[in-house]
Design an enzyme around this catalytic site. Structure first.
Site, PDB file in Angstrom:
ATOM      1  N   GLN A   1       1.992  -6.158  -3.093  1.00 54.21           N
ATOM      2  CA  GLN A   1       2.456  -6.256  -1.703  1.00 54.21           C
ATOM      3  C   GLN A   1       3.768  -5.461  -1.535  1.00 54.21           C
ATOM      4  O   GLN A   1       3.975  -4.508  -2.254  1.00 54.21           O
ATOM      5  CB  GLN A   1       2.616  -7.715  -1.269  1.00 54.21           C
ATOM      6  CG  GLN A   1       1.295  -8.466  -1.111  1.00 54.21           C
ATOM      7  CD  GLN A   1       0.758  -9.035  -2.411  1.00 54.21           C
ATOM      8  OE1 GLN A   1       1.471  -9.703  -3.128  1.00 54.21           O
ATOM      9  NE2 GLN A   1      -0.495  -8.785  -2.700  1.00 54.21           N
TER      10      GLN A   1
ATOM     11  N   VAL B   1       3.052  14.022  -3.974  1.00 58.45           N
ATOM     12  CA  VAL B   1       2.465  14.898  -2.951  1.00 58.45           C
ATOM     13  C   VAL B   1       0.937  14.874  -2.969  1.00 58.45           C
ATOM     14  O   VAL B   1       0.283  15.783  -2.467  1.00 58.45           O
ATOM     15  CB  VAL B   1       2.981  16.351  -3.104  1.00 58.45           C
ATOM     16  CG1 VAL B   1       4.460  16.434  -2.780  1.00 58.45           C
ATOM     17  CG2 VAL B   1       2.706  16.888  -4.514  1.00 58.45           C
TER      18      VAL B   1
ATOM     19  N   ASP C   1       0.813  -1.226   0.000  1.00 59.85           N
ATOM     20  CA  ASP C   1       0.000   0.000   0.000  1.00 59.85           C
ATOM     21  C   ASP C   1       0.844   1.273   0.000  1.00 59.85           C
ATOM     22  O   ASP C   1       0.440   2.308   0.540  1.00 59.85           O
ATOM     23  CB  ASP C   1      -0.962   0.011   1.213  1.00 59.85           C
ATOM     24  CG  ASP C   1      -1.833  -1.231   1.243  1.00 59.85           C
ATOM     25  OD1 ASP C   1      -2.196  -1.712   0.164  1.00 59.85           O
ATOM     26  OD2 ASP C   1      -2.129  -1.717   2.355  1.00 59.85           O
ATOM     27  N   GLU C   2       1.995   1.223  -0.632  1.00 57.77           N
ATOM     28  CA  GLU C   2       2.899   2.380  -0.663  1.00 57.77           C
ATOM     29  C   GLU C   2       2.509   3.388  -1.743  1.00 57.77           C
ATOM     30  O   GLU C   2       3.031   4.500  -1.780  1.00 57.77           O
ATOM     31  CB  GLU C   2       4.344   1.916  -0.926  1.00 57.77           C
ATOM     32  CG  GLU C   2       4.915   0.950   0.108  1.00 57.77           C
ATOM     33  CD  GLU C   2       4.650  -0.517  -0.246  1.00 57.77           C
ATOM     34  OE1 GLU C   2       3.838  -0.767  -1.170  1.00 57.77           O
ATOM     35  OE2 GLU C   2       5.246  -1.400   0.386  1.00 57.77           O
ATOM     36  N   GLY C   3       1.620   2.955  -2.646  1.00 57.98           N
ATOM     37  CA  GLY C   3       1.268   3.810  -3.783  1.00 57.98           C
ATOM     38  C   GLY C   3       1.799   3.232  -5.093  1.00 57.98           C
ATOM     39  O   GLY C   3       2.059   3.983  -6.040  1.00 57.98           O
ATOM     40  N   LYS C   4       1.924   1.902  -5.158  1.00 62.43           N
ATOM     41  CA  LYS C   4       2.437   1.252  -6.377  1.00 62.43           C
ATOM     42  C   LYS C   4       1.501   1.486  -7.568  1.00 62.43           C
ATOM     43  O   LYS C   4       1.957   1.683  -8.685  1.00 62.43           O
ATOM     44  CB  LYS C   4       2.593  -0.261  -6.149  1.00 62.43           C
ATOM     45  CG  LYS C   4       3.603  -0.622  -5.076  1.00 62.43           C
ATOM     46  CD  LYS C   4       3.627  -2.110  -4.821  1.00 62.43           C
ATOM     47  CE  LYS C   4       2.352  -2.632  -4.229  1.00 62.43           C
ATOM     48  NZ  LYS C   4       2.036  -2.154  -2.869  1.00 62.43           N
TER      49      LYS C   4
ATOM     50  N   GLY D   1      -4.516  -4.437  -3.757  1.00 59.03           N
ATOM     51  CA  GLY D   1      -5.510  -3.399  -4.017  1.00 59.03           C
ATOM     52  C   GLY D   1      -4.755  -2.147  -4.419  1.00 59.03           C
ATOM     53  O   GLY D   1      -4.103  -1.531  -3.584  1.00 59.03           O
ATOM     54  N   HIS D   2      -4.770  -1.819  -5.700  1.00 57.30           N
ATOM     55  CA  HIS D   2      -3.985  -0.689  -6.205  1.00 57.30           C
ATOM     56  C   HIS D   2      -4.923   0.430  -6.652  1.00 57.30           C
ATOM     57  O   HIS D   2      -5.802   0.210  -7.479  1.00 57.30           O
ATOM     58  CB  HIS D   2      -3.102  -1.144  -7.375  1.00 57.30           C
ATOM     59  CG  HIS D   2      -2.041  -2.130  -6.944  1.00 57.30           C
ATOM     60  ND1 HIS D   2      -1.095  -2.627  -7.799  1.00 57.30           N
ATOM     61  CD2 HIS D   2      -1.773  -2.679  -5.736  1.00 57.30           C
ATOM     62  CE1 HIS D   2      -0.298  -3.448  -7.135  1.00 57.30           C
ATOM     63  NE2 HIS D   2      -0.695  -3.510  -5.876  1.00 57.30           N
ATOM     64  N   THR D   3      -4.709   1.608  -6.099  1.00 52.97           N
ATOM     65  CA  THR D   3      -5.577   2.746  -6.410  1.00 52.97           C
ATOM     66  C   THR D   3      -4.896   3.674  -7.403  1.00 52.97           C
ATOM     67  O   THR D   3      -3.723   3.996  -7.248  1.00 52.97           O
ATOM     68  CB  THR D   3      -5.864   3.564  -5.127  1.00 52.97           C
ATOM     69  OG1 THR D   3      -6.133   2.652  -4.068  1.00 52.97           O
ATOM     70  CG2 THR D   3      -7.028   4.509  -5.310  1.00 52.97           C
TER      71      THR D   3
ATOM     72  N   ASN E   1      -5.279 -10.374  -3.810  1.00 53.51           N
ATOM     73  CA  ASN E   1      -5.040  -9.855  -2.456  1.00 53.51           C
ATOM     74  C   ASN E   1      -4.578  -8.395  -2.547  1.00 53.51           C
ATOM     75  O   ASN E   1      -4.705  -7.633  -1.601  1.00 53.51           O
ATOM     76  CB  ASN E   1      -3.999 -10.701  -1.696  1.00 53.51           C
ATOM     77  CG  ASN E   1      -2.739 -11.008  -2.483  1.00 53.51           C
ATOM     78  OD1 ASN E   1      -2.673 -10.781  -3.688  1.00 53.51           O
ATOM     79  ND2 ASN E   1      -1.734 -11.532  -1.804  1.00 53.51           N
TER      80      ASN E   1
ATOM     81  N   THR F   1       2.962 -12.732   2.835  1.00 51.48           N
ATOM     82  CA  THR F   1       2.149 -13.360   1.801  1.00 51.48           C
ATOM     83  C   THR F   1       2.948 -14.550   1.262  1.00 51.48           C
ATOM     84  O   THR F   1       4.053 -14.829   1.739  1.00 51.48           O
ATOM     85  CB  THR F   1       1.737 -12.344   0.710  1.00 51.48           C
ATOM     86  OG1 THR F   1       0.718 -12.952  -0.098  1.00 51.48           O
ATOM     87  CG2 THR F   1       2.905 -11.909  -0.170  1.00 51.48           C
TER      88      THR F   1
ATOM     89  N   SER G   1      -8.617  -1.273   8.857  1.00 51.21           N
ATOM     90  CA  SER G   1      -7.806  -0.086   9.088  1.00 51.21           C
ATOM     91  C   SER G   1      -6.332  -0.504   9.119  1.00 51.21           C
ATOM     92  O   SER G   1      -5.989  -1.588   9.585  1.00 51.21           O
ATOM     93  CB  SER G   1      -8.218   0.629  10.357  1.00 51.21           C
ATOM     94  OG  SER G   1      -8.112  -0.224  11.454  1.00 51.21           O
ATOM     95  N   ARG G   2      -5.486   0.358   8.563  1.00 56.35           N
ATOM     96  CA  ARG G   2      -4.060   0.057   8.505  1.00 56.35           C
ATOM     97  C   ARG G   2      -3.376   0.577   9.756  1.00 56.35           C
ATOM     98  O   ARG G   2      -3.687   1.683  10.223  1.00 56.35           O
ATOM     99  CB  ARG G   2      -3.435   0.713   7.267  1.00 56.35           C
ATOM    100  CG  ARG G   2      -3.981   0.168   5.953  1.00 56.35           C
ATOM    101  CD  ARG G   2      -3.426   0.948   4.765  1.00 56.35           C
ATOM    102  NE  ARG G   2      -3.952   0.456   3.494  1.00 56.35           N
ATOM    103  CZ  ARG G   2      -4.101   1.210   2.397  1.00 56.35           C
ATOM    104  NH1 ARG G   2      -3.759   2.481   2.413  1.00 56.35           N
ATOM    105  NH2 ARG G   2      -4.568   0.684   1.295  1.00 56.35           N
TER     106      ARG G   2
END
Ligand code: GDP
Ligand code: IMO
Ligand code: MG
Length: 428
Positions: free
Chosen positions: A225, A415, A13-16, A40-42, A38, A240, A305-306
């Site tokens: 991941q 940013v 979830d770093e922003g890949k 989830g990329h936004t 598994n 994983t 929640s993370r």
């Protein structure tokens, strides 16, 4: 020729997704090489937000080829739901745009059942998986009883393998785990239908990826991941079931290591983790809650929640080493804006000395006490910066310390969630 890897440098979830979308502009082919839905990329483009799980983030462009490589575990039901979702929001998914490896392993309904029941059986020692059947599917792959996409192209082969698997799995599900047996005929019928729909997308994707690199096209490998969820180098067993590090690219897409030119690690300006397992810089206080709310740190796949904490440079240094990173991209600098002081972990106190590597044993890790450096914070104007020069001085100091400690240049700074809230600082 350019073949570059985008990898998570922390716990996912770093922003890949965002970075893949940003970098894909210059790519011809985007390849997923491990994991499954598994992930989830936004991706945010303009006022639209897209959430991807299995399909590479390059799908949002009309002129890119997207590859689901042999190292990925494919749940056909989830795949067709994702295609339907994308078509519904106006994104075309055609066999020209999406190719699926004939060697990829299939996630079966019993893998999801096993994932759920095994987690339950672990009790308080559960891993906190996403429940998508990832672990059980990879288990079958290495047990050599997995069913691959190519098997689905031969219905009689598929039927035989399914029968053998379901006999064994149903026994285990009912006798050992106390679950309910699954129906063979129903599963067979459902998957044969999936097979027909899958057929146009199925290719030997290793050939496609190799030829593209040879033809001087740009190929981007999109990791899922992150480093510390890697089956070998992560916080085992709270990981994983695939190699999320650069090594996974080679085995999971069928190209040799000599063909890869760059590897970019994506790092959040702080640290998050979903699910259970150790987290040395975790903040179990108001600051942790503040970061979670400000950064909308809730899982894309499970909604959980993370957990949030300070940036841990020991982790980034380890990722640089294990994946041979050529640069780092730092995301969510804007989330930290407004904090008076920001801490960064620059070592662990362990057995009377300070170490800068990540220990293998969870018992040793539990003994590690983070050593922090403190930085002055920056204000919200950071979100408006579009070049490095425009960043607040304190944000620059923060970024420069990351470069110095990890010995790796920062190539990109992000940013905000949108494509245009990104600045290219140095070479990848
Ligand atoms: P991935 O799994 O690595 O692709 O990351 P996720 O999509 O699970 O989580 C990252 C979240 O942060 C998403 O909601 C992104 O839209 C968002 N995001 C990415 N980069 C930035 C950034 O620089 N600033 C802010 N505020 N949000 C970002
Ligand atoms: P992206 O690609 C964050 C975590 C789960 C759990 C562990 C094992 O969006 O960064 P699994 O279902 O894979 O067997 O779960 O791994 N996990 C992730 N955490 N981001 C992800 O993907 C993750 N994929 C799996 O929470 O702790
Ligand atoms: Mg994610």
């Amino acid at each position: 020729m350019s073949a570059f890897i985008v990898l998570g440098a922390q716990w996912g979830d770093e922003g890949k997704g965002k970075m893949t979308d940003y970098l894909a502009e210059d790519a011809d082919v985007v390849v997923r090489f491990q994991g499954g839905n598994n992930a989830g990329h936004t991706v945010e483009v303009g006022d639209k937000q897209y959430k991807l799980h299995l399909i590479p983030s390059g799908i949002l462009y009309d002129d890119k080829v997207n590859v689901i490589g042999n190292g990925v575990v494919v749940d056909p039901k989830a795949l067709f739901e994702e295609i339907e979702y994308l078509e519904g929001v106006g994104v075309k998914v055609t066999p020209e745009k999406l190719m699926i490896s004939d060697r990829a392993q299939l996630i079966m309904p019993y893998h999801k059942t096993l994932d759920r029941l095994k987690e339950k059986a672990r009790g308080k020692n559960d891993i906190g998986t996403t429940g998508k059947g990832i672990g059980p599917c990879y288990t079958d792959k290495f047990e050599r009883c997995g069913i691959r996409v190519c098997d689905l192209m031969h219905p009689e082969v598929f039927e035989e393998k399914l029968r053998e698997n379901m006999e064994a799995k149903n026994l285990y599900i009912t006798k050992v785990l106390g679950g309910e047996a699954e129906n063979f005929e129903e599963t067979l019928k459902m998957y044969l239908e999936f097979g027909k729909k899958l057929k146009p997308f199925v290719k030997d994707t290793s050939v496609k990826v190799y030829d593209s690199i040879k033809e001087d096209k740009n190929v981007l490998f999109e990791g899922a991941q992150g480093m510390l969820l890697d089956i070998d180098y992560g916080t085992y067993p709270y990981v994983t079931s695939s190699n999320t590090t650069a090594g996974g690219v080679v085995s999971g897409s069928g190209v040799g290591p000599t063909m890869i030119t760059n590897a970019v690690g994506i790092a959040k300006a702080y640290t998050t983790r979903v699910g259970k397992g150790p987290f040395p810089t975790e903040l179990l206080d108001e600051t942790g809650d503040w970061i979670r709310e400000k950064g909308h740190e809730y899982g894309v796949t499970t909604g959980r929640s993370r957990r949030c904490g300070w940036l841990d440079l020991v982790i980034l240094k380890t990722t640089v080493r294990v994946s041979g990173l050529t640069s780092l991209a730092v995301t969510k600098i804007d989330t930290l804006a407004g904090l008076d002081k920001i801490k960064v972990c620059v070592g662990y106190e362990f057995n009377g000395e300070v170490i800068d590597y990540f220990p293998a044993s969870l018992e040793d890790l539990a003994e590690c006490k983070p050593v922090y450096e403190e930085f002055d914070g920056w204000d919200e104007s950071v979100a408006d910066a579009r070049s490095y020069e425009e960043l607040p001085e304190n944000a620059k100091k923060y970024i420069e310390r990351i470069e110095e400690f990890t010995g790796t240049r920062i190539s990109i700074v992000s940013v905000g969630p949108k494509r245009d809230q990104t600045m290219r600082v140095k070479e990848l």
